[in-house]
Structure formats: structure tokens, C-alpha cells
Design an enzyme around this catalytic site. Sequence first.
Site, PDB file in Angstrom:
ATOM      1  CB  ALA A 104       9.144  28.555 -26.679  1.00  0.00           C
ATOM      2  N   GLY A 143      12.186  27.685 -31.079  1.00  0.00           N
ATOM      3  CA  GLY A 143      13.247  27.607 -30.081  1.00  0.00           C
ATOM      4  C   GLY A 143      14.071  26.334 -30.225  1.00  0.00           C
ATOM      5  CD  GLU A 146      14.838  30.930 -31.946  1.00  0.00           C
ATOM      6  OE1 GLU A 146      13.716  30.548 -31.564  1.00  0.00           O
ATOM      7  OE2 GLU A 146      15.262  32.080 -31.799  1.00  0.00           O
ATOM      8  CD  GLU A 166      10.074  30.943 -33.557  1.00  0.00           C
ATOM      9  OE1 GLU A 166      10.056  30.669 -34.784  1.00  0.00           O
ATOM     10  OE2 GLU A 166      10.949  30.526 -32.789  1.00  0.00           O
TER      11      GLU A 166
HETATM   12  C1  3H9 Z   1       9.070  29.664 -29.914  1.00  0.00           C
HETATM   13  O1  3H9 Z   1       9.759  28.689 -30.048  1.00  0.00           O
HETATM   14  C2  3H9 Z   1       9.585  31.000 -29.420  1.00  0.00           C
HETATM   15  C3  3H9 Z   1      11.082  31.095 -29.419  1.00  0.00           C
HETATM   16  O2  3H9 Z   1      11.556  31.591 -30.630  1.00  0.00           O
HETATM   17  C4  3H9 Z   1      11.528  32.078 -28.392  1.00  0.00           C
HETATM   18  C5  3H9 Z   1      11.557  31.563 -27.005  1.00  0.00           C
HETATM   19  C6  3H9 Z   1      12.259  32.487 -26.019  1.00  0.00           C
HETATM   20  N1  3H9 Z   1       4.163  24.227 -26.830  1.00  0.00           N
HETATM   21  O3  3H9 Z   1       0.227  19.765 -33.359  1.00  0.00           O
HETATM   22  P1  3H9 Z   1       0.011  18.480 -32.641  1.00  0.00           P
HETATM   23  C7  3H9 Z   1       0.986  20.433 -28.203  1.00  0.00           C
HETATM   24  S1  3H9 Z   1       7.414  29.624 -30.239  1.00  0.00           S
HETATM   25  C8  3H9 Z   1       3.211  23.623 -26.123  1.00  0.00           C
HETATM   26  O4  3H9 Z   1      -1.361  17.934 -32.581  1.00  0.00           O
HETATM   27  P2  3H9 Z   1       1.508  17.066 -34.654  1.00  0.00           P
HETATM   28  C9  3H9 Z   1      -0.301  20.615 -28.975  1.00  0.00           C
HETATM   29  O5  3H9 Z   1      -1.093  21.645 -28.439  1.00  0.00           O
HETATM   30  C10 3H9 Z   1       7.087  27.935 -30.659  1.00  0.00           C
HETATM   31  N2  3H9 Z   1       2.422  22.641 -26.625  1.00  0.00           N
HETATM   32  O6  3H9 Z   1       1.007  17.331 -33.175  1.00  0.00           O
HETATM   33  C11 3H9 Z   1      -0.932  19.258 -28.851  1.00  0.00           C
HETATM   34  O7  3H9 Z   1      -1.535  19.193 -27.588  1.00  0.00           O
HETATM   35  P3  3H9 Z   1      -2.876  18.340 -27.382  1.00  0.00           P
HETATM   36  C12 3H9 Z   1       7.553  27.598 -32.023  1.00  0.00           C
HETATM   37  C13 3H9 Z   1       2.640  22.273 -27.884  1.00  0.00           C
HETATM   38  O8  3H9 Z   1       2.303  15.825 -34.586  1.00  0.00           O
HETATM   39  C14 3H9 Z   1       0.265  18.310 -28.853  1.00  0.00           C
HETATM   40  O9  3H9 Z   1       1.391  19.114 -28.514  1.00  0.00           O
HETATM   41  N3  3H9 Z   1       7.130  26.254 -32.368  1.00  0.00           N
HETATM   42  C15 3H9 Z   1       3.620  22.870 -28.672  1.00  0.00           C
HETATM   43  O10 3H9 Z   1       0.377  17.194 -35.616  1.00  0.00           O
HETATM   44  C16 3H9 Z   1       0.524  17.673 -30.194  1.00  0.00           C
HETATM   45  O11 3H9 Z   1       0.591  18.702 -31.180  1.00  0.00           O
HETATM   46  C17 3H9 Z   1       5.944  26.020 -32.937  1.00  0.00           C
HETATM   47  O12 3H9 Z   1       5.195  26.907 -33.231  1.00  0.00           O
HETATM   48  C18 3H9 Z   1       4.413  23.895 -28.106  1.00  0.00           C
HETATM   49  N4  3H9 Z   1       5.387  24.511 -28.797  1.00  0.00           N
HETATM   50  O13 3H9 Z   1       2.484  18.280 -34.976  1.00  0.00           O
HETATM   51  C19 3H9 Z   1       5.632  24.573 -33.199  1.00  0.00           C
HETATM   52  N5  3H9 Z   1       3.591  22.296 -29.910  1.00  0.00           N
HETATM   53  O14 3H9 Z   1      -2.513  16.933 -27.758  1.00  0.00           O
HETATM   54  C20 3H9 Z   1       4.217  24.269 -32.828  1.00  0.00           C
HETATM   55  C21 3H9 Z   1       2.635  21.363 -29.867  1.00  0.00           C
HETATM   56  O15 3H9 Z   1      -3.212  18.556 -25.952  1.00  0.00           O
HETATM   57  N6  3H9 Z   1       3.879  22.874 -32.979  1.00  0.00           N
HETATM   58  N7  3H9 Z   1       2.044  21.340 -28.661  1.00  0.00           N
HETATM   59  O16 3H9 Z   1      -3.874  18.940 -28.343  1.00  0.00           O
HETATM   60  C22 3H9 Z   1       3.632  22.307 -34.164  1.00  0.00           C
HETATM   61  O17 3H9 Z   1       3.730  22.918 -35.215  1.00  0.00           O
HETATM   62  C23 3H9 Z   1       3.165  20.883 -34.161  1.00  0.00           C
HETATM   63  O18 3H9 Z   1       2.697  20.592 -32.866  1.00  0.00           O
HETATM   64  C24 3H9 Z   1       4.252  19.836 -34.541  1.00  0.00           C
HETATM   65  C25 3H9 Z   1       3.683  18.419 -34.305  1.00  0.00           C
HETATM   66  C26 3H9 Z   1       4.615  20.009 -36.015  1.00  0.00           C
HETATM   67  C27 3H9 Z   1       5.475  19.974 -33.698  1.00  0.00           C
END
Ligand code: 3H9
Length: 730
Positions: A104, A143, A146, A166
Site C-alpha cells: 500500500a 498489499g 495480497e 505490515e
Molecule cells: C500495506 O501494504 C497494507 C496492506 O496490507 C493493506 C492495505 C489496505 N509507500 O526503501 P527504499 C518509498 S502496508 C510509500 O529506500 P529500497 C521510500 O520512502 C505496506 N512510499 O528503497 C523511499 O522514498 P524516498 C507494506 C514507499 O530499494 C522510496 O520509496 N509494504 C513505500 O531500499 C524508496 O524506498 C512495505 O512495508 C510504500 N509502501 O527498498 C514495504 N515503500 O526515496 C515498504 C517505499 O523519498 N518498502 N517507499 O526516501 C520497503 O520495504 C522498501 O522500500 C523496498 C525497496 C524493499 C520495497
Amino acid sequence: MAAPSEFETLPQCGEDQIGFAVDAPLDRTLVRSVPYVVHMTQLSQSVQLEFDGDIAIIRVDNPPVNALSHHVRQGLLDGMKQAEESDAAAIVLICDGRTFIAGADITEFSGPPQPPSLQEAQDAMENCSKHVVAAVHGTALGGGLEVALCAHYRVGVASSQYGLPEVKLGLLPGAGGTQRLPRITGASKALEMMTSGDPISADEALACGLIDEIIEDLEQGAIDFARRAVSEKMPLLRIRDRNEKLADTPTSLFEDFRAGIARKTRGFLAPEYNVRCVEAAVGLDFEAGLEREQELFRDLMKGTQSKAQQYYFFAERAALKIPGLPKETKSLDVHRCGVLGAGTMGGGIAMNFANAGIPVTIVERDAESLERGLGIVRSNYERTAARGGISSDDVESRMGLISGSTDMGDFAECDLIIEAVFENMELKKSIFEQLDQICAEGAVLASNTSALDINEIASATSRPDAVIGMHFFSPANVMKMLEVVRGDETSDTAIATAMAIGRRIGKTPVLCGVCHGFVGNRMLFMRGIEAEKMILEGAAPSRVDRVLFDFGLPMGPFAMSDLAGLDIGWDETTSSSSTVRELLCESGRRGQKNGRGYYTYDPDTRASTPDPEVEEIIKRFADQQGITRREISDQEILERCLYPMVNEGAKILSEGIAIRGSDVDVVWINGYGWPMYTGGPMFWADTVGLKEVAERINHYASTIGGEHWSISPLIEQLVSDGGSLSTYTN
Ligand code: 3H9
């Protein structure tokens, strides 16, 4: 809408359709390998629908991580509807850029919900009358996974990863993930994935049934799979209908699992909520389970813990951004690192570099100390190997990257040299004078000091611009925190190098300026002053420790002192019985290492027990000081330990030592185990309310007094402006 034939290139487009030739200038880093994509409909700003012959392709392109922003949800929903109505035989969902959908869009959580809901798009996928295949590269997270679980089949490239993280945001997978994952992997694997939040590899995903095939070429592999699904008349599998893996879930699973994670997840709400959801998947039908999931999701979303954990997610990333550091600043390529000192800190620091595959030269003053230090490093590795953390080949290859020497001249070959000798300014200055003579031009010279003045250390060299602080936290091979300390003359290159290498060796670097104790220890000192006072005024050390443990810290100040050793910095010849700590050292109490400190320790179990002898020493000392002892409440203990830290954090911020309030929180969460679910001291103070915090600080300033209780003008300013410490930025 009809799917165009394979060789049609630019068919008639509808009003909402944009025709693209094969070589349309779109970013197709990994995915575009099919030579005859024929037309495309832009469904929303981030989703498009294309046809490759008889296969409809829904393509998401929402950089940087293809998060499920509202326009992505809209595009998915419209794409599914249009693809189903078309005469395509099957549908492939694929993403551009570096990853499949990573979850999400967390930035949307703080605003009102925007339609359509993700569930609408998921329902359209799951109930589609055509085969839907999700093609995964990078990370299918939260998400994103999902959504993939609503496809009838999932295929992924070998490097793809799958997870429901999450829990790390204080949440649970609230888009049906809690009910679908257990149905496809079994309850036990789902519990593991959902409560750890850690992703699994494509191989593991294949083994547990989460994906159906590992493919080589993402797009072509997915298209081939979809065609096969059609031609072989594979069933349209809906995970929601599958219960076979849940049928024989042992009833004891949940209690055993809870007991297993209790210690690691103490204080966190989300892991328990995730377990309850898996229980619901096993015990209820799908729809009822989904309702339970939604109810628990809403509960978590409303609470402070998830807000704190989401705040932390962005705080950790913000800390890597250095205002004023030009984007083009190049960090030094570190081919070999030098570490001076093979003691506990030096050895631990060297291990970080060896773990990351970077050769290290470790220098000690004599062969015996060097051998002892290297022996400890080896036994640390062997212990990890015995527990299964690394292989015995890893032990040898990592030890092979560490060369010991007693000649500082060997630092001439190093790009980064980290001094890790004990905390003595004169010693450090003489070392830096020598490093200045020895080290190559352009090398970065770092000190692991935990409190001393980097500017003074730098003044011993002819190149103060190359000197920087790199404060690792003990045990240095385990703790993630790295304070990078910028001196007045430290160059941009040295800063960029320390930050980049910190990331490369798996640390969480935070940049700060020079002051005694930097961010972390300067705040810790303030807590120490009050903790020491309170034991003289009548609170037992074990009570102070218990209050902080209950707050969520891994241990309190007295248990921490015992662990570190009470005699650190203590000198028998100059000891003057002027603090409880000195008195304890004088009576032979050294902490855990000799089984006697503020507590006594069981030699076998290391369990601690309060000791009446210590209580006696404290009472006698309090009497001598004329201190009247009284009952001190838990609330007072908590306030007197934590508010001076908040106050000092605010002073650190207003002096510009820390860049942002959130940086202070990152230091405390990673350096001292401050409970992440409270967001760190700055975020926590905001949730208490800065007005309340200010009132209590002023109360203690007038009743107890001392410089550390004089209120930070920044707190007063924020109270009057309605601002917050956690969002404060210099
Ligand atoms: C969810 O899904 C809830 C659902 O179950 C229910 C819904 C109804 N959103 O980490 P990075 C940004 S909860 C917005 O440096 P990497 C991050 O802030 C979500 N922004 O890259 C950064 O911004 P900036 C469950 C996001 O290559 C930029 O992207 N998912 C999101 O080292 C690059 O990120 C997670 O918890 C996001 N979801 O790692 C996954 N994700 O450049 C969270 C990232 O301005 N994300 N950003 O600083 C991660 O774990 C890592 O970002 C990922 C890439 C592994 C994907």
C-alpha cells in the site's frame, strides 16, 4: 474491446486509448522483451492495458516501488474490467521498474480513504472468468503480495522475494492477506512470515506453494505460463476456496507460537494481532475471517503504535538525506579498511567489514594483544556458525579477509582507517598525528570515540577535512546504530564516505555534529544523573530498572552498567568514594564480569538478584550526604529518567547537533533499544503532549533543580507554536 491480432501494430484506438509503436519511449528496464506489443490503453497515470496477441497485459508503473496509490488501484480495477470484457484469453499482471508492487502507499494512510478500495480490484481479479497470472520481480510485499494472491497463478523470476511486512509498520496484512496466505502456505509458515515481516526467496515461495513457477524472462515467461494455463485448461484457482492446508493445523500451534515469539515481540501489539488473524483463518470461514481481519486492522490503524512504526519507516530513510551535501558528492570507494585496536570494539568493527566482503587490516600494539583480539573474532564467528547463522566456510573466508599487524605503517594501503582505542584524548591525538604521516592522501581518518571532541582530534593532523567520527555501538558487530560525527572542517567526501560505507556494512548511519557524547550518549548522561539521584533518595536500582524495562527498554541503567562493567574508566589509585559506582568498585564489585555489581549474578544462569549489601552501601552513602530517603513512585521514576532525555534531545536539536527530531529517534531506537512502538524519545514526547512534558520539566526544575532540568527554549517555542519535536528539522 477486441484484442488485436498478433501482427496488427497500431489498431484503432478508442478515445481513452493512446497508440504506441513498439519502440515507444517508456522506461522498460527489465520487462519489455516481447517484440510485438501492439496497442496500449492508459488506464490511469500509472497503469496501462496492452495486448500481446491473445494475452492482456496490465502494466503498473508507479515509481519508485509501485506502491498501491489510489490511481494504481483505479487502474487495476479498470484494467481487470476491460481485459475481462476483451476477447483476450488470459491476463498477466506485471510491473515496470525495479520491483513488483511493494505494498500500500504508506503516505496515504494519514489521509481520508480514496476510492476505489483495493478489495474492489482484488475481487475483480479473483472472480475473473479468465486466467489471471501475476508476474513478480523484485519484491512482492504487503498489499502487493495480497494482490498477487488474488491472481489464479503466480510466477516469479529467481531473484524475486515475497513478504507481508505490515507487522513492521504496526499493522497486519489488511487486504485479505491474513486469510489467503495461511490457505496457500499452511498456518505455521504464515505465522512465521506475518509476525516477522521478513520476505522469503522465490525458491522458498515455490516450495511452500506461494508461487507456481520460477521463470527466466519475466514478461515472456508469464505470457507463456498464461497461454499454457489456457491451453491445458488449468482451473481458475481462488485461494479463498482452498482449505486443504489448514485442515490438520494442530490446536497447540498458536499457544506454542506465541510462547516462541514472546520475548522478541514484547510490548508490540501487531504480532499478536497477526496471530489472531491466522487463528481466524483456521477457525472461521473465509468471509468471517476477512471480517475479523478488517476489525483488527482498523484497531491497529487507530492506535499510536502503528503511527509510531510508520513514522520510524520514513525517519530511517530521512536520516540518509543530508541537507547541503551536493548530490554529485562522490564517496570514496573503500577497497580496504584499517582498524586500530583489536579490543572488543575494534574486533567488532572489523567483523562488520569482513561480513560485507571488504578486506580489513587490524593493528594492535603487540603480538599478544593482536592474537587475543583475533582469537575473539574467530570465536565469535564460530559461535554464529554453531548456531547455524553462517557456514564453516564463511568463518574461514571472513577470517581470511582480516589481516592482523603490529605495524601502523600497514594503514598506508587503506582508504578508511577507524581508530578504536580507549577514550583518552592525548592518546587519540598522538595516534591521529601518526595516521597523518602514514595514510595515503585522500584516505578518510575516523575515530570511534563515543564522546570526545572530533575537532580537537582533527587538530592533531594536517588534514582536518579528512577526519570524522564513526561511533559504533557495542557489540559493534551486532548493533545497527552508527553515529557519523561531522567536525567543523570535515569534508563532504568524508561525510559521504562514512554514510555510504555505513549502509554497505548494514548499519543505520545518522549524521550529527560535535558535542560531548554526541546525540545518544549526551542524552544517556542526563538519564544517568537522575537514576543515580533516585537510588540515593530511596528507589532501589532494581525498581528503576524495572520501570524502564516495563516502558519497553531492553534494560535499565543499572543492569546496563553491570553489563558494560562498573570499572570502565575507574582507577583504583584515584577512586575517591564519591559515587555509588566508585563505592561498588572499591568493594570489589565489577558488574556481570565478576558476578557482582548493582546485582549479584548466578554463575550458571547469569540471572540477576538485588543484593542487600548494595542496598546497605547506597543507604550509608545517602546518610553521609544528608539525603532523606522516601518512597518514589513508578511514575516519578519514569518521568525523571525520560524527561531529562527529551529535554536534552531538544537542546541537541536547537544547537543544530542533530539535523532532525526524527534523527534523534533513529539513534535511540537503534543504539539503545528504545521501544520502536513509541517512535523514539522525540515522537513519544509528542504523543504525551509537549505542554504536559514542559510542565513536568518545569516542576522538576523547581523541586529538584540542576542544569539538565532547565527547560529547552525549543520545547517552549513548540508548545506556543503548536509544533512537534519529531517533525522539527534544522
Ligand atoms: C500495506 O501494504 C497494507 C496492506 O496490507 C493493506 C492495505 C489496505 N509507500 O526503501 P527504499 C518509498 S502496508 C510509500 O529506500 P529500497 C521510500 O520512502 C505496506 N512510499 O528503497 C523511499 O522514498 P524516498 C507494506 C514507499 O530499494 C522510496 O520509496 N509494504 C513505500 O531500499 C524508496 O524506498 C512495505 O512495508 C510504500 N509502501 O527498498 C514495504 N515503500 O526515496 C515498504 C517505499 O523519498 N518498502 N517507499 O526516501 C520497503 O520495504 C522498501 O522500500 C523496498 C525497496 C524493499 C520495497
